[in-house]
Design an enzyme around this catalytic site. Structure first.
Site, PDB file in Angstrom:
ATOM      1  N   ASP A 256       3.624   6.066   4.817  1.00  0.00           N
ATOM      2  CA  ASP A 256       2.346   5.537   4.307  1.00  0.00           C
ATOM      3  C   ASP A 256       2.610   4.888   2.957  1.00  0.00           C
ATOM      4  O   ASP A 256       3.735   4.959   2.438  1.00  0.00           O
ATOM      5  CB  ASP A 256       1.281   6.656   4.201  1.00  0.00           C
ATOM      6  CG  ASP A 256      -0.127   6.128   4.471  1.00  0.00           C
ATOM      7  OD1 ASP A 256      -0.570   5.196   3.769  1.00  0.00           O
ATOM      8  OD2 ASP A 256      -0.789   6.637   5.400  1.00  0.00           O
ATOM      9  N   ALA A 306      -0.660   2.118  11.149  1.00  0.00           N
ATOM     10  CA  ALA A 306      -1.324   1.720   9.888  1.00  0.00           C
ATOM     11  C   ALA A 306      -2.212   0.516  10.156  1.00  0.00           C
ATOM     12  O   ALA A 306      -1.811  -0.429  10.832  1.00  0.00           O
ATOM     13  CB  ALA A 306      -0.283   1.382   8.828  1.00  0.00           C
ATOM     14  N   GLY A 307      -3.419   0.571   9.636  1.00  0.00           N
ATOM     15  CA  GLY A 307      -4.325  -0.553   9.845  1.00  0.00           C
ATOM     16  C   GLY A 307      -5.488  -0.438   8.895  1.00  0.00           C
ATOM     17  O   GLY A 307      -5.792   0.640   8.390  1.00  0.00           O
ATOM     18  N   TYR A 370     -10.315  -8.634  11.740  1.00  0.00           N
ATOM     19  CA  TYR A 370      -9.815  -7.412  12.371  1.00  0.00           C
ATOM     20  C   TYR A 370      -9.620  -7.619  13.882  1.00  0.00           C
ATOM     21  O   TYR A 370      -8.584  -7.256  14.456  1.00  0.00           O
ATOM     22  CB  TYR A 370     -10.820  -6.284  12.103  1.00  0.00           C
ATOM     23  CG  TYR A 370     -10.423  -4.924  12.631  1.00  0.00           C
ATOM     24  CD1 TYR A 370      -9.457  -4.153  11.994  1.00  0.00           C
ATOM     25  CD2 TYR A 370     -11.052  -4.382  13.765  1.00  0.00           C
ATOM     26  CE1 TYR A 370      -9.109  -2.894  12.467  1.00  0.00           C
ATOM     27  CE2 TYR A 370     -10.711  -3.125  14.242  1.00  0.00           C
ATOM     28  CZ  TYR A 370      -9.748  -2.383  13.589  1.00  0.00           C
ATOM     29  OH  TYR A 370      -9.399  -1.140  14.063  1.00  0.00           O
TER      30      TYR A 370
HETATM   31  P1  NAD Z   1      -7.440   5.381   8.206  1.00  0.00           P
HETATM   32  O1  NAD Z   1      -7.977   4.362   7.244  1.00  0.00           O
HETATM   33  O2  NAD Z   1      -8.021   6.748   8.145  1.00  0.00           O
HETATM   34  O3  NAD Z   1      -5.851   5.475   8.088  1.00  0.00           O
HETATM   35  C1  NAD Z   1      -5.044   4.340   8.037  1.00  0.00           C
HETATM   36  C2  NAD Z   1      -3.779   4.682   7.266  1.00  0.00           C
HETATM   37  O4  NAD Z   1      -2.971   3.511   7.200  1.00  0.00           O
HETATM   38  C3  NAD Z   1      -4.072   5.112   5.825  1.00  0.00           C
HETATM   39  O5  NAD Z   1      -3.406   6.309   5.547  1.00  0.00           O
HETATM   40  C4  NAD Z   1      -3.542   3.962   5.008  1.00  0.00           C
HETATM   41  O6  NAD Z   1      -3.048   4.350   3.743  1.00  0.00           O
HETATM   42  C5  NAD Z   1      -2.420   3.434   5.904  1.00  0.00           C
HETATM   43  N1  NAD Z   1      -2.080   2.066   5.544  1.00  0.00           N
HETATM   44  C6  NAD Z   1      -2.929   1.037   5.317  1.00  0.00           C
HETATM   45  N2  NAD Z   1      -2.231  -0.046   4.923  1.00  0.00           N
HETATM   46  C7  NAD Z   1      -0.933   0.296   4.903  1.00  0.00           C
HETATM   47  C8  NAD Z   1       0.268  -0.395   4.556  1.00  0.00           C
HETATM   48  N3  NAD Z   1       0.235  -1.668   4.157  1.00  0.00           N
HETATM   49  N4  NAD Z   1       1.433   0.260   4.668  1.00  0.00           N
HETATM   50  C9  NAD Z   1       1.474   1.544   5.054  1.00  0.00           C
HETATM   51  N5  NAD Z   1       0.367   2.258   5.380  1.00  0.00           N
HETATM   52  C10 NAD Z   1      -0.815   1.631   5.297  1.00  0.00           C
HETATM   53  O7  NAD Z   1      -7.650   4.726   9.642  1.00  0.00           O
HETATM   54  P2  NAD Z   1      -7.716   5.399  11.088  1.00  0.00           P
HETATM   55  O8  NAD Z   1      -9.131   5.459  11.498  1.00  0.00           O
HETATM   56  O9  NAD Z   1      -6.903   6.629  11.148  1.00  0.00           O
HETATM   57  O10 NAD Z   1      -7.051   4.222  11.947  1.00  0.00           O
HETATM   58  C11 NAD Z   1      -5.688   4.225  12.348  1.00  0.00           C
HETATM   59  C12 NAD Z   1      -5.458   3.033  13.255  1.00  0.00           C
HETATM   60  O11 NAD Z   1      -6.365   3.091  14.358  1.00  0.00           O
HETATM   61  C13 NAD Z   1      -5.712   1.691  12.584  1.00  0.00           C
HETATM   62  O12 NAD Z   1      -4.772   0.755  13.057  1.00  0.00           O
HETATM   63  C14 NAD Z   1      -7.097   1.322  13.073  1.00  0.00           C
HETATM   64  O13 NAD Z   1      -7.307  -0.070  13.054  1.00  0.00           O
HETATM   65  C15 NAD Z   1      -7.066   1.873  14.470  1.00  0.00           C
HETATM   66  N6  NAD Z   1      -8.397   2.132  15.039  1.00  0.00           N
HETATM   67  C16 NAD Z   1      -9.203   3.103  14.538  1.00  0.00           C
HETATM   68  C17 NAD Z   1     -10.432   3.322  15.129  1.00  0.00           C
HETATM   69  C18 NAD Z   1     -11.364   4.399  14.665  1.00  0.00           C
HETATM   70  O14 NAD Z   1     -12.421   4.577  15.258  1.00  0.00           O
HETATM   71  N7  NAD Z   1     -11.059   5.134  13.606  1.00  0.00           N
HETATM   72  C19 NAD Z   1     -10.849   2.535  16.207  1.00  0.00           C
HETATM   73  C20 NAD Z   1      -9.996   1.556  16.690  1.00  0.00           C
HETATM   74  C21 NAD Z   1      -8.769   1.379  16.104  1.00  0.00           C
END
Ligand code: NAD
Length: 463
Positions: A256, A306-307, A370
């Protein structure tokens, strides 16, 4: 995040109100716990005449010691006997029996008239599936059909399965598995997954199994001896992925951004893993990932989790928000993959797993950046899969509404709609995404390449 509506819906007064007002009634879903059998309950097996996959299906049911039943079907009895599966007799007039799973081999269906075999098997037992039950149809990939009529009939299975997923309620999921010609021995990891509570929030999905080397695993620790990198592992879905891959035996390198170091340390110490504080958009990210894994015998699994979101309608979006989202969610994963594949950075039979989103499939208001990035992830999987060598595969999950900090930030009304507008009437848990990633990560999933599986409780949004 807690879902207060779901908690209320399970209280006596909540149940009464929900029934009388016709409100959605979220079932508490069965979820996997170690040492549980794959299926907790009876399995009813059926097959269309002339089906070719019953032996492979029976073999899996035998391996998992499923308490299996079948109607009067001599072909099926024979296929089961060959692999040592004993099928108990079931009479379709028996309305008392309940099943945890209904599994139907539809591979023998050669034209649309024969689709009535589906009806004949499922109609009499449609009310006899237990809560958190499973409906599974196994067919042949339409692309490998011998005639157009057969391809059409096999393609029709999708509509059937997706409708069952919407009808059956009570946390019952429905999936279709398409098996390529000669890939029946690659079916096991997928069939185990869709039968088990690991697939609690996956429904209405089509998973394609292709022919590949068959890899045997210890099913209790399929990732033993493997090294995995999970990006964005300090919280949310990434944290759950790290836990599940470690549970399955992998050494997990939790990656991370440096600002998340404290949480990264916490997650890594909980699972006996290590950490890599790194921004994945750094130009040398691929090199650093390779170096971190080298100390652990090289990299076997990389999960691009990561996203970020930076939501604004297109008219209001600043160019830097566009660039940031595309760069983190898509371009960084592309660059890392390119580096690893061009520099021997992934061991033979390596696994690349990406995280897309249903926004990338359906589009979403305020998410042009996105959704473009996540649709690009689907493309990354689709167009990379055919060119991979050495048994390496690439697949993606596309989560729907998952209870994390990301979704907690959504305004209340939109959040509540996202949570309820699916066949499960509830949001998924991070572990649901992680379990699907673990399916793709397993060495036994050598036949899964180029799949995008939605973990969305069969969201009404999207395809
Ligand atoms: P979150 O924001 O809780 O966690 C994302 C993590 O990615 C964070 O710890 C952040 O620090 C890390 N991150 C961001 N940019 C980074 C970088 N440049 N380098 C390294 N780490 C980085 O998000 P989440 O809800 O756990 O989502 C995880 C994945 O699932 C993402 O790709 C998101 O788009 C996807 N997603 C989530 C949902 C949902 O409902 N939560 C739905 C569809 C897709």
């Amino acid at each position: 995040m807690t879902d207060q509506y779901q908690a209320f819906a399970q209280s006596p007064i909540g149940k009464l109100l929900i029934k009388n007002l016709g409100l959605p009634s979220p079932q508490s879903l069965d979820r996997f716990e170690s040492s549980q059998p794959v299926v907790q309950g009876e399995v009813l097996l059926g097959a269309a005449a002339g089906s070719t996959l019953s032996g492979a299906i029976a073999q899996v049911l035998h391996n998992i010691h499923a308490n299996s039943y079948a109607g009067n079907n001599a072909e099926l009895q024979q296929a089961a006997a060959k692999v040592g599966l004993s099928l108990r007799a079931f009479n379709s007039g028996d309305k008392e029996s309940k099943f945890k799973a209904l599994v139907f081999d539809a591979s023998g269906i050669e034209n649309s008239e024969q689709l009535n075999e589906l009806y004949n098997f499922f109609n009499p037992v449609a009310r006899q599936v237990r809560a958190s039950g499973r409906v599974i149809v196994v067919g042949i990939s339409p692309e490998s059909a011998k005639t157009v009529k057969q391809a059409v009939a096999q393609r029709a299975l999708e509509g059937f399965v997706r409708s069952v997923g919407k009808e059956f309620k009570k946390g019952i999921t429905a999936q279709l598995i398409y098996v390529d010609q000669g890939a029946e021995d690659n079916l096991e990891s997928t069939l185990r997954f869709v039968l088990s509570p690991r697939s609690a929030y996956v429904s209405g999905q089509v998973i394609r199994v292709s022919k590949a080397d068959v890899v045997s695993v210890d099913w209790t620790k399929p990732l033993a001896g493997k090294t995995a990198v999970v990006t964005g592992a300090s919280r949310g879905i990434g944290e759950a992925i790290a836990h599940v891959l470690a549970r399955d035996g992998a050494h997990v390198i939790c990656l991370d951004v440096p600002q998340q170091q404290a949480d990264l340390d916490r997650v890594a110490s909980q699972i006996g893993g290590s950490t890599l504080a790194l921004d994945i958009t750094a130009p040398d990210a691929g090199e650093k990932i390779k170096a971190a894994a080298a100390a652990q015998g090289g990299l076997d699994v990389i999960v691009h989790n990561a996203g970020i979101t930076r939501d604004k309608t297109l008219a209001n979006m600043k160019p830097e928000l566009w660039d940031l989202v595309i760069n983190i969610n898509l371009s960084a994963a592309e660059r890392v993959n390119d580096y690893l594949l061009e520099n021997d950075g992934l061991n033979a039979n390596g696994r690349i797993i990406c995280v897309s989103s249903i926004s990338g499939i359906a589009g979403n208001l305020g998410q042009t950046n996105y959704a473009a990035s996540k649709a690009g992830v689907v493309g990354l999987v689709k167009f990379t899969a055919p060119i991979l060598k050495n048994g390496i595969t690439i697949n993606a999950v596309a989560p729907g509404f998952i209870e994390t900090q990301m979704t907690a930030a959504i305004p209340f009304a939109i959040r509540e709609a996202g949570r309820r507008m699916n066949s499960m009437s509830q949001g998924g848990q991070p572990v649901d995404v992680a379990e699907t990633i673990a399916l793709f990560a397993a060495p036994s999933s050598s036949g899964l390449n180029g799949n995008v599986v939605r973990v969305c409780g069969q969201s009404l949004i999207g395809a």
